[in-house]
Design a protein around this motif. Structure first.
Motif, PDB file in Angstrom:
ATOM      1  N   TYR A 175      53.782  38.289  78.820  1.00 43.15           N
ATOM      2  CA  TYR A 175      54.179  38.865  80.105  1.00 43.15           C
ATOM      3  C   TYR A 175      53.912  37.882  81.242  1.00 43.15           C
ATOM      4  O   TYR A 175      54.786  37.642  82.084  1.00 43.15           O
ATOM      5  CB  TYR A 175      53.430  40.181  80.346  1.00 43.15           C
ATOM      6  N   PHE A 188      56.316  35.035  81.100  1.00 42.64           N
ATOM      7  CA  PHE A 188      57.636  35.437  81.591  1.00 42.64           C
ATOM      8  C   PHE A 188      57.659  35.464  83.123  1.00 42.64           C
ATOM      9  O   PHE A 188      58.565  34.926  83.743  1.00 42.64           O
ATOM     10  CB  PHE A 188      58.017  36.805  81.032  1.00 42.64           C
ATOM     11  N   VAL A 189      56.650  36.097  83.726  1.00 44.00           N
ATOM     12  CA  VAL A 189      56.615  36.218  85.190  1.00 44.00           C
ATOM     13  C   VAL A 189      56.557  34.839  85.834  1.00 44.00           C
ATOM     14  O   VAL A 189      57.326  34.531  86.755  1.00 44.00           O
ATOM     15  CB  VAL A 189      55.426  37.088  85.650  1.00 44.00           C
ATOM     16  N   ALA A 206      50.541  40.030  74.083  1.00 39.81           N
ATOM     17  CA  ALA A 206      51.547  40.640  74.956  1.00 39.81           C
ATOM     18  C   ALA A 206      51.268  40.290  76.408  1.00 39.81           C
ATOM     19  O   ALA A 206      52.201  40.010  77.180  1.00 39.81           O
ATOM     20  CB  ALA A 206      51.574  42.154  74.764  1.00 39.81           C
ATOM     21  N   ALA A 207      49.999  40.271  76.800  1.00 39.32           N
ATOM     22  CA  ALA A 207      49.636  39.897  78.178  1.00 39.32           C
ATOM     23  C   ALA A 207      50.040  38.452  78.445  1.00 39.32           C
ATOM     24  O   ALA A 207      50.594  38.137  79.511  1.00 39.32           O
ATOM     25  CB  ALA A 207      48.141  40.098  78.409  1.00 39.32           C
ATOM     26  N   SER A 246      49.818  42.722  84.404  1.00 36.30           N
ATOM     27  CA  SER A 246      49.147  42.332  83.157  1.00 36.30           C
ATOM     28  C   SER A 246      47.899  43.181  82.896  1.00 36.30           C
ATOM     29  O   SER A 246      47.373  43.172  81.783  1.00 36.30           O
ATOM     30  CB  SER A 246      48.774  40.844  83.186  1.00 36.30           C
ATOM     31  N   LEU A 306      47.818  45.569  79.752  1.00 30.99           N
ATOM     32  CA  LEU A 306      47.794  44.800  78.506  1.00 30.99           C
ATOM     33  C   LEU A 306      46.417  44.158  78.296  1.00 30.99           C
ATOM     34  O   LEU A 306      45.890  44.149  77.173  1.00 30.99           O
ATOM     35  CB  LEU A 306      48.887  43.737  78.525  1.00 30.99           C
TER      36      LEU A 306
END
Length: 128
Positions: free
Chosen positions: A33, A36-37, A29-30, A50, A53
């Motif tokens: 994320y 995505f960023v 998940a980190a 982050s 996570l």
């Protein structure tokens, strides 16, 4: 381990496996994320998001490797049922104290690792 040891071991194989899986999911998940960023050109400051996570990932890994659950330690519990032992509550005051010290250590190590990893992510992401 199949026997509870104060401040050393309070979870068995099944509980360790759960924490390892939770750590892996948190790290994935980190990574998603951060991807995505960075991939959408968001402000680098969002990379600091982050941390939770990464903290979850490190908590899972550290608890798995140590065979010790911080939550169980704080609540004076143990569960070695997945390793042929039993589960229950810790009644001895000295054992509870040792477990709570170890629980604090698990959280502190995980938090420190997450801070370092977050700073690394931020440093690399900000440079992109």
């Amino acid at each position: 381990m199949s026997e509870y040891q104060p401040g050393v071991c309070n979870i068995g194989r099944d509980e360790q496996r759960k924490r390892r899986a939770l750590g892996a999911v948190s790290f994935l998940a980190a990574a998603a994320y951060v991807g995505f960023v960075v991939g959408t050109g968001r402000p680098a400051g969002l990379l600091l998001g982050s941390f939770p996570l990464l903290f979850g990932g490190f908590m899972g890994v550290v608890q798995d490797r140590m065979g010790f659950c911080a939550g169980f330690g704080a609540l004076a519990r143990y569960d070695l049922s997945g390793s042929g032992g039993d589960s229950g509550s810790v009644g001895d005051e000295e054992a509870v104290k040792q477990d709570r010290i170890r629980a604090f250590q698990v959280v502190a190590v995980s938090a420190a690792a997450a801070v370092v990893a977050t700073m690394a992510v931020y440093g690399v992401g900000a440079a992109l």
